[in-house]
Each structure stands twice: as structure tokens, then as C-alpha cells.
Motif scaffolding. Sequence first.
Motif, PDB file in Angstrom:
ATOM      1  N   PRO A 119       0.806  -1.220   0.000  1.00 30.04           N
ATOM      2  CA  PRO A 119       0.000   0.000   0.000  1.00 30.04           C
ATOM      3  C   PRO A 119       0.839   1.271   0.000  1.00 30.04           C
ATOM      4  CG  PRO A 119       0.131  -0.846   2.221  1.00 30.04           C
ATOM      5  CD  PRO A 119       0.903  -1.814   1.351  1.00 30.04           C
ATOM      6  N   LYS A 206      -0.791  -2.108  -4.271  1.00 28.02           N
ATOM      7  CA  LYS A 206      -2.231  -1.873  -4.084  1.00 28.02           C
ATOM      8  C   LYS A 206      -2.401  -0.741  -3.076  1.00 28.02           C
ATOM      9  CE  LYS A 206      -6.670  -3.903  -2.860  1.00 28.02           C
ATOM     10  NZ  LYS A 206      -7.408  -5.079  -2.336  1.00 28.02           N
ATOM     11  N   PRO A 207      -2.693   0.471  -3.554  1.00 30.96           N
ATOM     12  CA  PRO A 207      -2.875   1.581  -2.608  1.00 30.96           C
ATOM     13  C   PRO A 207      -4.084   1.343  -1.709  1.00 30.96           C
ATOM     14  CG  PRO A 207      -2.664   2.359  -4.887  1.00 30.96           C
ATOM     15  CD  PRO A 207      -2.864   0.887  -4.948  1.00 30.96           C
ATOM     16  N   ASP A 208      -4.098   2.052  -0.594  1.00 28.91           N
ATOM     17  CA  ASP A 208      -5.308   2.116   0.218  1.00 28.91           C
ATOM     18  C   ASP A 208      -6.324   3.019  -0.493  1.00 28.91           C
ATOM     19  OD1 ASP A 208      -4.437   0.461   2.286  1.00 28.91           O
ATOM     20  OD2 ASP A 208      -3.390   2.103   3.284  1.00 28.91           O
ATOM     21  N   TRP A 233       0.078   6.361   1.073  1.00 28.29           N
ATOM     22  CA  TRP A 233       0.875   6.413  -0.161  1.00 28.29           C
ATOM     23  C   TRP A 233       2.054   7.358   0.052  1.00 28.29           C
ATOM     24  CZ3 TRP A 233       0.922   3.084  -3.877  1.00 28.29           C
ATOM     25  CH2 TRP A 233       1.551   3.379  -5.098  1.00 28.29           C
ATOM     26  N   SER A 293      -6.968   0.162  -5.708  1.00 27.37           N
ATOM     27  CA  SER A 293      -7.364   0.025  -4.309  1.00 27.37           C
ATOM     28  C   SER A 293      -8.794  -0.481  -4.208  1.00 27.37           C
ATOM     29  CB  SER A 293      -7.254   1.385  -3.605  1.00 27.37           C
ATOM     30  OG  SER A 293      -8.314   2.250  -4.041  1.00 27.37           O
TER      31      SER A 293
END
Length: 305
Positions: A119, A206-208, A233, A293
Amino acid sequence: MCVWRYYICVCIALTSLHTGLCQDSSAQSLKDQPREVYVDVGSELRVQCDDEPGEGMPVEWRLNGSVVQTGPLLHLNSTRLEDGGLYTCHRPSGGDAIQQIQLRPGYPPSPPDIRCWAPSYPNKALCTVSQTTETHLPTKYIITYRQWDTGTVYPCHIILTSVDFLCEMKDFETLASGPYLINITAINGLGSATKLMPFDLEDNVKPDPPVDVMVTASHRRRVLVQWRPPPSWPNPVLFPLKYKLRYYWGSSKEPVEVESYDSCVISLDSLKVGRTYHFQVSAQELMGIGQGSDWSEPVSATVSG
């Protein structure tokens, strides 16, 4: 199967789940501290009551205070999960327990499943761990990782959470030549199991979800949707994100999707007056590395004329 030689089983369990050595029974009275016995579900159990002075007098075994067997031998032909609990050996006339065991039926661990994602690319990755089969026993995990072609091993640092087992990997090399190798071992009182898994940092970006999503509905059927990048990020300037907005009305769940590149605002026109729309935003690395995300929590707004 765990039989009368269960003292060995106890040592293995305690040294697996706790630091320190298994203490000899002479160092601590059995009356004060029950000994833990781990046993496979379905296995036979035999435990002999060690009588004290007055040997030869009748004894009985009790489970959580209720008599379950008479005689010095506690015998379970096929142990069930329901058989777990505190067993005490007494004389029928009463008095203190001659012996105590805490019976813990369960299963040895299976090779654990592990899911990792990044993330905060390229700074860190998080991993969750689960068992394919419930063990019904306390289970400890030891997780390490290293670059595929080097010998430097790093620990995955445990993060305490009330929901999941979570650990953090953060000693990544920015110009790593290949994937990493994760080594995870699950340990409980009945054994251990190990699994090796390759992990490619870029494939698992996979970002939040974006935060502080705000929807402003103005007149003339116009809606303005704004949000902020996910705080986890690392640097949206050096590693920009692209966004996807989806919206739907009522309970239709057939959303319209709109993309926004490196901008945290989208203006929508010509929506239906009087309808209440629900808006969600997702983030992904600008060049499409990894995956998007999860969607943010829906925010609703009613369109006015």
C-alpha cells in the motif's frame, strides 16, 4: 497420539509457543499449576494419576469439576474437541487435587496461506496469514523474507491488530533484480508447517482507498466530487496516482465509471434531478503497476434542479 509420556508433549508445546525451557515437575507443584497436554483430535489419550501417600486408595477423574471416570487411568479412546478442559484427579472423599492437566485437543497447523500487498510503494508491504483448516489451538507464525538471489534475511515485523494477524515488510531494495522469497512457518503444540512463496513488489502494489471523499450537489444538475490521496501512499508527486470514480443511484448497483489522471476532483453534469446518487473512489499507481485500491465508503448526494 499423546499417551502417558505426555510430559515430552508438554515440553514441545511450551518451547514452541513460549520462550524459555520446559520446567521439571519437581520445580512446581502439580496441585498449583496444571500441565498442558496437546492431543490430536481422534487420537487415543492415556494419562495415569500419580497418587501420593495413601497409594492404593480409590481415585477419580473430574472434568471441570464433574466426575467423568473412576480409577487412576484417564482414557479417551478417540479424543474430541469437546473433551478439552481442566482434568483433575481426586479421591472420592474430596480434598485437593492430586494431579491436574489442561487438555487441549486440536490439529497441527497446515502450510499457511499468506497474502501480501504494497500500500506504500516502494516503502513497505503488508501481509495477512490464515490457516486452510482451523487448528483450535494457539498458533505462532515466524515470517522472514529475502531477495531471491541474495542471502540477507529480514523479519516480517508483527503488527498487533484485533482483527487479523498482520506483519510488515519494509527493507526493500529499490533496484532489486528479481522477486523476493517469503518463508513462513506456523507452529502450535502439535507441530509445525512451512511454506515458501515468491513475492514481486511491483505486481502486488495496491494503494489504500482515497480518503475524505466529499460530494457537493449544486443547482443545474451539477455535482462536484473531491477527495484526498490515501495517507499511506508515500509521495503522490514522485509516485503519482490515477483515480476512478463510480456512481449509481438508488439500489441499482449498476455504476457509471469515470477516470481522473493525477487529479482529485471530478465534475459531473446532467444527472437526474431528484435522484440520490452514491459515489465511491478508487486509486491506482499512475502507470498501472499492480492493482487498484478497494473502493472508498460510499458518499451520497441528491441532485437538485
